[in-house]
Design an enzyme around this catalytic site. Structure first.
Site, PDB file in Angstrom:
ATOM      1  CB  SER A 191      67.150 -44.233  58.578  1.00 13.54           C
ATOM      2  OG  SER A 191      67.016 -43.632  59.840  1.00 13.54           O
ATOM      3  CE1 TYR A 204      62.479 -47.081  59.319  1.00 10.38           C
ATOM      4  CE2 TYR A 204      63.950 -46.130  60.958  1.00 10.38           C
ATOM      5  CZ  TYR A 204      63.265 -46.024  59.763  1.00 10.38           C
ATOM      6  OH  TYR A 204      63.372 -44.882  59.012  1.00 10.38           O
TER       7      TYR A 204
HETATM    8  N1  LIG Z   1      60.797 -39.070  58.351  1.00 13.30           N
HETATM    9  C1  LIG Z   1      62.000 -39.264  58.874  1.00 13.30           C
HETATM   10  O1  LIG Z   1      62.402 -38.620  59.865  1.00 13.30           O
HETATM   11  C2  LIG Z   1      62.925 -40.286  58.269  1.00 13.30           C
HETATM   12  C3  LIG Z   1      64.224 -40.369  58.785  1.00 13.30           C
HETATM   13  C4  LIG Z   1      65.088 -41.283  58.246  1.00 13.30           C
HETATM   14  C5  LIG Z   1      64.683 -42.083  57.188  1.00 13.30           C
HETATM   15  N2  LIG Z   1      63.434 -41.994  56.706  1.00 13.30           N
HETATM   16  C6  LIG Z   1      63.048 -42.882  55.595  1.00 13.30           C
HETATM   17  O2  LIG Z   1      62.503 -42.113  54.545  1.00 13.30           O
HETATM   18  C7  LIG Z   1      61.504 -42.858  53.877  1.00 13.30           C
HETATM   19  C8  LIG Z   1      60.220 -42.042  53.791  1.00 13.30           C
HETATM   20  O3  LIG Z   1      59.782 -41.756  55.102  1.00 13.30           O
HETATM   21  P1  LIG Z   1      58.587 -40.736  55.408  1.00 13.30           P
HETATM   22  O4  LIG Z   1      58.827 -40.256  56.777  1.00 13.30           O
HETATM   23  O5  LIG Z   1      58.447 -39.771  54.298  1.00 13.30           O
HETATM   24  O6  LIG Z   1      57.327 -41.738  55.417  1.00 13.30           O
HETATM   25  P2  LIG Z   1      55.773 -41.410  55.371  1.00 13.30           P
HETATM   26  O7  LIG Z   1      55.490 -39.971  55.598  1.00 13.30           O
HETATM   27  O8  LIG Z   1      55.149 -42.399  56.292  1.00 13.30           O
HETATM   28  O9  LIG Z   1      55.352 -41.745  53.874  1.00 13.30           O
HETATM   29  C9  LIG Z   1      55.428 -43.050  53.433  1.00 13.30           C
HETATM   30  C10 LIG Z   1      55.018 -43.158  51.991  1.00 13.30           C
HETATM   31  O10 LIG Z   1      55.168 -44.512  51.629  1.00 13.30           O
HETATM   32  C11 LIG Z   1      53.918 -45.066  51.254  1.00 13.30           C
HETATM   33  N3  LIG Z   1      53.797 -46.403  51.810  1.00 13.30           N
HETATM   34  C12 LIG Z   1      53.910 -46.755  53.105  1.00 13.30           C
HETATM   35  N4  LIG Z   1      53.757 -48.076  53.227  1.00 13.30           N
HETATM   36  C13 LIG Z   1      53.541 -48.568  51.975  1.00 13.30           C
HETATM   37  C14 LIG Z   1      53.321 -49.842  51.440  1.00 13.30           C
HETATM   38  N5  LIG Z   1      53.270 -50.916  52.208  1.00 13.30           N
HETATM   39  N6  LIG Z   1      53.158 -49.972  50.110  1.00 13.30           N
HETATM   40  C15 LIG Z   1      53.191 -48.887  49.314  1.00 13.30           C
HETATM   41  N7  LIG Z   1      53.413 -47.648  49.745  1.00 13.30           N
HETATM   42  C16 LIG Z   1      53.572 -47.494  51.061  1.00 13.30           C
HETATM   43  C17 LIG Z   1      52.874 -44.143  51.814  1.00 13.30           C
HETATM   44  O11 LIG Z   1      51.741 -44.237  50.977  1.00 13.30           O
HETATM   45  P3  LIG Z   1      50.251 -44.456  51.571  1.00 13.30           P
HETATM   46  O12 LIG Z   1      49.925 -43.199  52.267  1.00 13.30           O
HETATM   47  O13 LIG Z   1      49.420 -44.751  50.421  1.00 13.30           O
HETATM   48  O14 LIG Z   1      50.366 -45.576  52.537  1.00 13.30           O
HETATM   49  C18 LIG Z   1      53.571 -42.802  51.736  1.00 13.30           C
HETATM   50  O15 LIG Z   1      53.461 -42.281  50.437  1.00 13.30           O
HETATM   51  C19 LIG Z   1      61.349 -44.157  54.646  1.00 13.30           C
HETATM   52  O16 LIG Z   1      62.088 -45.158  54.015  1.00 13.30           O
HETATM   53  C20 LIG Z   1      61.951 -43.849  55.994  1.00 13.30           C
HETATM   54  O17 LIG Z   1      62.466 -44.995  56.610  1.00 13.30           O
HETATM   55  C21 LIG Z   1      62.530 -41.098  57.226  1.00 13.30           C
END
Ligand SMILES: NC(=O)c1ccc[n+]([C@@H]2O[C@H](COP(=O)([O-])OP(=O)(O)OC[C@H]3O[C@@H](n4cnc5c(N)ncnc54)[C@H](OP(=O)(O)O)[C@@H]3O)[C@@H](O)[C@H]2O)c1
Length: 320
Positions: A191, A204
């Site tokens: 990130s 984080y």
């Molecule tokens: N969104 C942003 O702006 C952003 C920016 C920088 C980096 N990132 C990184 O990108 C990645 C994805 O982020 P996102 O925003 O797409 O997240 P998200 O919308 O919260 O989706 C998270 C996914 O991970 C699964 N998950 C969460 N906790 C889990 C656990 N303990 N065990 C198994 N599965 C789990 C969820 O499944 P369930 O629904 O079944 O829980 C969901 O499919 C992360 O690593 C985040 O740090 C995101």
């Protein structure tokens, strides 16, 4: 040395320094164009890496978008996530849209090293070409100082296991066969919060910095084996984690982000994923110093903005 001669030397030195700085900027501009504009038309052929792609955290947001995009580009996909119903739904969606095969593994990544035996067994006989270490969690809804994080011991264990242990263990499982086959691609979702200190979401940000360093070292270690390890450092993407802000010039939708980020494979082993996020990093790195970013005024403004986002989201949810 005469005074006029001394001036001439100083002028020359100044000119050289200026040209160096200018060339450096032109070089990053050209690299940016190559990574984000040229790569839209001259895409790396990902299929050369193998038949199956594994995506962790694949039922929502960026992970789901990567899984769908990889299926569109000809991969069968293995989806790993926590909620079975969501896994089944996304798998069906991908199969219907792309006619590719899918497999699902239900796993809660907050567990320790022992949970990975199940994954190892499931992946044993498959030709895994791509691994996307996407799963991650934060405590975004409680922007707070480290010692005040509620239920801190549990939070520390969960974040370390979900963000770090998952990446390390999944990588450990797929690497040996990639080395044997002399090809493979591992994409790690770090990130922009891991590229510079991020007070108030310290744990984080620190896990994301670990992911970035792990990826960069590993990329050098394995590049002679035909394996690419790419570190992706997004800014804001509209997902559950960020409470779905509306997409705009700064905030990407997860589908757009995954498509653009996948295009950068083969062009860059460390990327913000898309042009807009690259530009934001450029500004943070070149125009705003770390001293300014960590000053009380900046922290105050950042904290206010964050609380406002959380409040608006909560209000929005109540209205529904
Ligand atoms: N969104 C942003 O702006 C952003 C920016 C920088 C980096 N990132 C990184 O990108 C990645 C994805 O982020 P996102 O925003 O797409 O997240 P998200 O919308 O919260 O989706 C998270 C996914 O991970 C699964 N998950 C969460 N906790 C889990 C656990 N303990 N065990 C198994 N599965 C789990 C969820 O499944 P369930 O629904 O079944 O829980 C969901 O499919 C992360 O690593 C985040 O740090 C995101």
């Amino acid at each position: 040395m005469e005074e006029s001669q001394c001036h001439q030397w100083l002028n020359l030195l100044g000119l050289l320094a200026l040209s160096y700085l200018l060339l450096k900027q032109v070089w990053s501009l050209l690299a940016g164009c190559k990574n984000h504009i040229l790569s839209r038309w001259w895409r790396t052929n990902l299929k050369k890496y193998g038949g199956w792609a594994v995506v962790t955290g694949a039922t929502d947001g960026i992970g789901k978008a990567y899984a769908l995009e990889l299926a569109k580009r000809g991969f069968d996909v293995i989806l790993i996530s926590r909620t079975l119903e969501k896994l089944e739904k996304v798998a069906k969606e991908i199969e219907n849209l792309t006619r590719r095969k899918t497999k699902i593994i239900q796993l809660d990544f907050t567990g320790g090293a022992e949970i990975y035996t199940k994954v190892e067994k499931a992946l044993k006989d498959l030709d895994i070409g791509i691994l996307v270490n996407n799963v991650g969690m934060t405590y975004f809804n409680e922007v707070t100082r480290f010692h005040e994080v509620p239920d801190i011991n549990k939070r520390i264990e969960n974040i370390m296991n979900c963000n770090l242990q998952s990446m390390i263990q999944m990588t450990k499982i797929v690497l040996p066969k990639m080395v044997q086959r002399k090809k493979g691609l591992i994409i790690n979702l770090s990130s922009a919060a891991g590229a510079r200190p991020y007070p108030m979401i310290t744990m984080y940000g620190a896990t994301k910095a670990f992911m970035d360093f792990f990826s960069r070292s590993l990329n050098v270690e394995y590049r002679s084996d035909g394996i690419i390890v790419q570190s992706v450092l997004p800014h804001l993407v509209s997902t559950n984690m960020t409470r779905h802000p509306s997409a705009n010039i700064l905030v990407k939708t997860s589908d757009d982000f995954a498509r653009e980020a996948l295009n950068t494979v083969g062009y860059s082993h460390r990327t913000n994923g898309c042009l807009s996020h690259c530009f934001q990093s450029y500004i943070l790195d070149h125009l705003l110093t770390e001293t300014f970013m960590n000053s009380w005024i900046c922290l105050f403004l950042g904290g206010c903005a964050m609380s406002l986002i959380v409040k608006i989201t909560k209000l929005g949810k109540k209205d529904k």
